[in-house]
Design an enzyme around this catalytic site. Sequence first.
Site, PDB file in Angstrom:
ATOM      1  N   HIS A  81       2.159   3.336  -9.233  1.00 33.32           N
ATOM      2  CA  HIS A  81       1.929   1.910  -9.466  1.00 33.32           C
ATOM      3  C   HIS A  81       3.051   1.296 -10.294  1.00 33.32           C
ATOM      4  O   HIS A  81       3.452   0.163 -10.053  1.00 33.32           O
ATOM      5  CB  HIS A  81       0.576   1.680 -10.148  1.00 33.32           C
ATOM      6  CG  HIS A  81      -0.591   2.073  -9.284  1.00 33.32           C
ATOM      7  ND1 HIS A  81      -0.728   1.626  -7.988  1.00 33.32           N
ATOM      8  CD2 HIS A  81      -1.657   2.886  -9.513  1.00 33.32           C
ATOM      9  CE1 HIS A  81      -1.840   2.144  -7.463  1.00 33.32           C
ATOM     10  NE2 HIS A  81      -2.415   2.918  -8.367  1.00 33.32           N
ATOM     11  N   LEU A 101      10.255 -21.931  -4.802  1.00 28.78           N
ATOM     12  CA  LEU A 101       9.745 -20.813  -4.004  1.00 28.78           C
ATOM     13  C   LEU A 101       8.337 -20.471  -4.490  1.00 28.78           C
ATOM     14  O   LEU A 101       8.113 -20.373  -5.692  1.00 28.78           O
ATOM     15  CB  LEU A 101      10.669 -19.625  -4.242  1.00 28.78           C
ATOM     16  CG  LEU A 101      10.718 -18.568  -3.184  1.00 28.78           C
ATOM     17  CD1 LEU A 101      12.182 -18.231  -2.921  1.00 28.78           C
ATOM     18  CD2 LEU A 101       9.997 -17.312  -3.600  1.00 28.78           C
ATOM     19  N   ASP A 104       0.822  -1.215   0.000  1.00 25.96           N
ATOM     20  CA  ASP A 104       0.000   0.000   0.000  1.00 25.96           C
ATOM     21  C   ASP A 104       0.853   1.262   0.000  1.00 25.96           C
ATOM     22  O   ASP A 104       1.943   1.293   0.570  1.00 25.96           O
ATOM     23  CB  ASP A 104      -0.920  -0.017   1.229  1.00 25.96           C
ATOM     24  CG  ASP A 104      -2.059   0.991   1.100  1.00 25.96           C
ATOM     25  OD1 ASP A 104      -2.412   1.349  -0.042  1.00 25.96           O
ATOM     26  OD2 ASP A 104      -2.583   1.425   2.140  1.00 25.96           O
TER      27      ASP A 104
HETATM   28  C1  IPE Z   1      -5.393  -2.618   0.006  1.00 26.63           C
HETATM   29  O1  IPE Z   1      -5.078  -1.303  -0.204  1.00 26.63           O
HETATM   30  C2  IPE Z   1      -5.411  -3.344  -1.299  1.00 26.63           C
HETATM   31  C3  IPE Z   1      -4.098  -3.576  -1.913  1.00 26.63           C
HETATM   32  C4  IPE Z   1      -2.951  -3.217  -1.416  1.00 26.63           C
HETATM   33  C5  IPE Z   1      -4.132  -4.280  -3.163  1.00 26.63           C
HETATM   34  P1  IPE Z   1      -6.204  -0.181  -0.373  1.00 26.63           P
HETATM   35  O2  IPE Z   1      -5.496   1.086  -0.584  1.00 26.63           O
HETATM   36  O3  IPE Z   1      -7.166  -0.606  -1.406  1.00 26.63           O
HETATM   37  O4  IPE Z   1      -6.932  -0.242   1.037  1.00 26.63           O
HETATM   38  P2  IPE Z   1      -7.821   0.863   1.775  1.00 26.63           P
HETATM   39  O5  IPE Z   1      -8.800   1.377   0.765  1.00 26.63           O
HETATM   40  O6  IPE Z   1      -6.891   1.932   2.249  1.00 26.63           O
HETATM   41  O7  IPE Z   1      -8.445   0.138   2.913  1.00 26.63           O
HETATM   42  C1  IPE Z   2      -1.626   0.181  -3.295  1.00 27.86           C
HETATM   43  O1  IPE Z   2      -1.374   1.537  -3.318  1.00 27.86           O
HETATM   44  C2  IPE Z   2      -1.872  -0.418  -4.663  1.00 27.86           C
HETATM   45  C3  IPE Z   2      -3.279  -0.821  -4.909  1.00 27.86           C
HETATM   46  C4  IPE Z   2      -4.243  -0.782  -4.036  1.00 27.86           C
HETATM   47  C5  IPE Z   2      -3.584  -1.301  -6.237  1.00 27.86           C
HETATM   48  P1  IPE Z   2      -2.561   2.590  -3.332  1.00 27.86           P
HETATM   49  O2  IPE Z   2      -2.936   2.840  -4.755  1.00 27.86           O
HETATM   50  O3  IPE Z   2      -3.653   2.156  -2.462  1.00 27.86           O
HETATM   51  O4  IPE Z   2      -1.831   3.871  -2.760  1.00 27.86           O
HETATM   52  P2  IPE Z   2      -2.424   4.876  -1.698  1.00 27.86           P
HETATM   53  O5  IPE Z   2      -2.826   4.065  -0.507  1.00 27.86           O
HETATM   54  O6  IPE Z   2      -3.586   5.560  -2.336  1.00 27.86           O
HETATM   55  O7  IPE Z   2      -1.294   5.791  -1.406  1.00 27.86           O
HETATM   56 MG    MG Z   3      -4.071   2.452  -0.501  1.00 30.04          MG
END
Ligand code: IPE
Ligand code: IPE
Ligand code: MG
Length: 231
Positions: free
Chosen positions: A35, A128, A18
Amino acid sequence: MAEIKVDERLTHIAFIMDGNGRWAKERGKPREYGHSVGAKTFERVIRYCGDIGIRVITVYAFSTENWKRPAAEVKAIMTIFREYLNIARKKAEENRIHVMFLGDKGIFPKDVQEKMNNLERETEKNPLLLNIAVNYGGRDEIVHAVNTLIREGKTEITEEDIASHLYTAHCPPPDLIVRTGAELRLSNFLLWQSAYAELYFCDTLWPDMGEADINAAVESFYARKRRYGGV
Ligand code: IPE
Ligand code: IPE
Ligand code: MG
């Protein structure tokens, strides 16, 4: 080369990757940029985990709820996913990785599903295990497992029945779940499997995730006593 080594107590490590969006925003860039840098971090983290002796790695790449995001962001993530699928076989052989996908593949276009299935099959001899959770939701997974059991004619089920019908039926539950990006929640990740997982949260945004953070998570894991309800 890695300075630390894990043993059988830490067989399975899972990452909630995240913070990509915030990382990009801090740099005045679009979330999509976060991303694509995050995808490079993923490669680096997988390699390092292999180096320190982790045998099972699970990464949360895209949740069942992430489809709610703006279409352009979803499209960019899917493009990154397609690009990964095109090079994944070569990468998997380099890193001796068996790739498996967790989640409902049915939502993806047929050619993507085929690539996912081929990759799982073609890498199955590698030692792995890397589980990539895409279109994954913990609740969705449990519902899917129970529906399969109903179709099999079961009228009463056990914990083993559920566990053996989850997307993770092929591997042990996570010993350690690491979430980057400073949020203290699971966001629908491995709900069943996390029952006795150790949790580790760090402020580092996923694109910056590195060896020092992983070492800190591993050290924290080894400083804990897992009791599983016992004494
Ligand atoms: C969780 O992150 C999902 C992934 C890392 C794929 P999100 O960014 O979607 O989670 P919330 O919305 O902060 O709970
Ligand atoms: C995690 O990073 C990746 C996915 C959920 C696909 P985020 O896109 O949620 O990044 P933040 O949390 O908005 O910074
Ligand atoms: Mg996020």
